[in-house]
Each structure stands twice: as structure tokens, then as C-alpha cells.
Scaffold this motif. Structure first.
Motif, PDB file in Angstrom:
ATOM      1  N   HIS A  40      -2.158   0.744  -4.924  1.00 21.65           N
ATOM      2  CA  HIS A  40      -2.075  -0.415  -4.038  1.00 21.65           C
ATOM      3  C   HIS A  40      -0.937  -1.356  -4.448  1.00 21.65           C
ATOM      4  N   TYR A  47       0.374   2.991   0.686  1.00 19.83           N
ATOM      5  CA  TYR A  47      -1.068   2.729   0.643  1.00 19.83           C
ATOM      6  C   TYR A  47      -1.564   2.250   2.003  1.00 19.83           C
ATOM      7  N   LYS A  48      -0.794   1.349   2.616  1.00 17.06           N
ATOM      8  CA  LYS A  48      -1.207   0.836   3.925  1.00 17.06           C
ATOM      9  C   LYS A  48      -1.166   1.921   4.994  1.00 17.06           C
ATOM     10  N   THR A  53      -8.130   0.990   3.031  1.00 18.21           N
ATOM     11  CA  THR A  53      -8.944  -0.216   2.898  1.00 18.21           C
ATOM     12  C   THR A  53     -10.090  -0.186   3.905  1.00 18.21           C
ATOM     13  N   ASP A 233      -7.337  -5.736  -2.010  1.00 14.71           N
ATOM     14  CA  ASP A 233      -6.342  -6.645  -1.431  1.00 14.71           C
ATOM     15  C   ASP A 233      -6.517  -8.065  -1.927  1.00 14.71           C
TER      16      ASP A 233
END
Length: 291
Positions: A40, A47-48, A53, A233
Motif C-alpha cells: 500500500h 494497490y489501488k 480495500t 488507508d
């Protein structure tokens, strides 16, 4: 409440035992969390894109359901422990009552007076050993040669001891040394010991279903693994100590429940059966006097 040195020592020993049992799981979960946070922080764009998430609401709902399951698990285990404690307390009282009745009703010149009191002591120690799947030979030394031979050859020693006690009371009654009412009173006390033995056996032989225990552990692991995905996050590397702390707390409750639901063993949270049996022996020897 004042915490003495002995209590603190036991608490630390128990804590250390839990940590050792959880060490492998803590290592795996910590590794997963470290990898997740590293990805992250150092590969934010990739990662996004993976969209790893999850919503913080999901662990919240799971946590609420898990909390209810843990409360139920701990409650059922404590109920077994407390029921066992009540039955052991009943064993103490019934043994004392039988010793007092023996001392008051059986004449001093009868050999059964000493023999039955010794059998009562042997019953207590053999019941303790029976609940631990062991054999107690030390307490048999106080029995007569004939009685000892019968008990040594028995598969269920406490029941055989109770049967021998009953036969000896019957012999005293047949010689008209005690009345019908006195004989009935003594045998009723012996039957009370057998009832207590049966209840303790039921507690020992009725474990919590394994499927239920495995399901609870699976849900705890799933919950702790999912949690960092919703918090990474916001708190980043703080996910690592959070996962370790939550896993330790939740699994400690499960392990403690597993210990106390088997209350007749040697674990720190089990009943002090050795001490209780020795106290009963001392009480019987003090109550029943011989020529």
C-alpha cells in the motif's frame, strides 16, 4: 483487590502459555499485514488498481457477530467449570456426612468401622484419578488385602469401592449391630457419592462440539485478516500492532474457554483436585475414631 506475588506469578505463567500457543498464528497474520501495508505504501497506484480495500462496515458487522459468539462460547465453558465446582463441593460435604454417620452409628468393636472409612478415602482419590484417566495405587495401601485385590482388578474402581462399602454396611446390619433406618441412612450416603461421580463423568465426557470450536477459530482468523484491508488507508503501519493485539485478545478468550471446560486436569485454571482430595482425607481421619 490486592494482587499477591503468587497470583501475579500464575497470571504471567498463564499469559506465557497463551503466547506460545498463539505464536505461529501471530507470525502468519503479522507477515500478511506487513506485506499488505508495504504494498500500500510503496506501490500505491498498483494497490489501488487491484482494488483490495474493503468497506470498514464489513469488519464492524463481523466483529459484532463474533463478539456474540465469543460471549456464548465463554459462557458455556464457565457453566461447565462452575457445575464441576459444585459437584466437587458436594463430594466434600457428602464425604464428611458419611464419615460423621459412620462414626456415630457403627460400634467401635466392628472391623467395618475402619474398613469403610478407609474405603471412603480411597473412593475420593480413585474418583479423582478416574476423572483424569489415571490410576491411583497409593490410596489402595490403606485397604485390606481382600478389598485391595477387588479394586485393583476392577475397570471402574470408584464404583467397585462404593459397592464394597455397601456390602460391608449390609454385613453389619445382618449382624443386628445397626437398625434398618441406620443401614438405609448409610447406604443413602454411599449412593450420593455415586451420583456425584456420575455427574462429574457427564461433565468430563460432554465436550463442546469440535465443529463449533473450529468455526469460531476460523471466523476469528478471517476477521483479523480482513481488518487491515479496511484500515490500511487510515492508520498505515499501525495495522500491524492492531492485528497482533486483536488476535491475541480474541484467541485468548477461546483458549481460556477450552481450559476451563475440562476442569479436572492439571491446567492453571482447573480445579485443585489434589488439594481437595487431601482435605477430605484429613477430615475423614479426624472425624472417624478407632479403638
Amino acid at each position: 483487590m490486592k494482587l499477591d506475588k503468587q497470583s501475579l506469578k500464575l497470571a504471567l505463567v498463564f499469559k506465557g502459555a497463551i503466547v506460545r500457543r498463539l505464536l505461529a498464528g501471530m507470525f502468519v497474520l503479522t507477515s500478511i499485514t506487513i506485506v499488505l501495508v508495504y504494498l500500500h505504501n510503496n506501490n500505491a497506484d498498483e494497490y489501488k488498481k487491484l482494488n483490495m480495500t474493503i468497506s470498514g462496515a464489513l469488519p464492524g458487522y463481523m466483529g459484532a457477530a463474533l463478539g456474540l459468539l465469543l460471549v456464548f462460547r465463554n459462557s458455556t465453558a464457565y457453566d461447565k467449570w462452575w457445575e464441576a465446582r459444585k459437584e466437587v463441593g458436594a463430594l466434600v460435604n457428602t464425604s464428611r456426612n458419611l464419615a460423621i454417620t459412620l462414626n456415630g452409628l457403627l460400634p467401635f468393636n466392628t472391623p467395618e468401622r475402619k474398613e469403610v472409612s478407609n474405603l471412603l478415602i480411597s473412593f475420593v482419590f480413585n474418583m479423582k484419578a478416574h476423572l483424569r484417566d489415571q490410576v491411583d495405587k497409593v490410596s489402595l495401601d490403606i485397604l485390606s488385602k481382600e478389598d485391595r485385590m477387588l479394586v485393583e482388578n476392577a475397570k471402574h474402581k470408584p464404583v467397585v469401592i462404593a459397592n464394597i462399602m455397601t456390602n460391608k454396611i449390609e454385613n453389619v446390619w445382618k449382624r443386628n449391630l445397626i437398625s434398618d433406618i441406620q443401614q438405609s441412612l448409610l447406604i443413602e450416603k454411599i449412593h450420593g457419592l455415586v451420583d456425584i461421580l456420575g455427574k462429574c463423568e457427564r461433565i468430563k465426557n460432554t465436550p463442546i462440539p469440535m465443529a463449533y470450536m473450529y468455526l469460531l477459530k476460523f471466523l476469528i482468523n478471517l476477521y483479523v485478516i480482513m481488518l487491515p484491508f479496511s484500515l490500511v488507508d487510515e492508520i498505515g503501519w499501525l495495522c500491524v500492532p492492531l492485528v497482533i493485539l486483536l488476535y491475541y485478545i480474541l484467541m485468548s478468550i477461546v483458549i481460556t474457554a477450552e481450559e476451563i471446560e475440562e476442569p479436572f486436569g492439571y491446567d492453571l485454571n482447573d480445579l485443585e483436585m489434589d488439594k481437595i482430595a487431601l482435605n477430605i482425607k484429613n477430615n475423614i481421619e479426624e472425624i472417624v475414631t478407632h479403638d
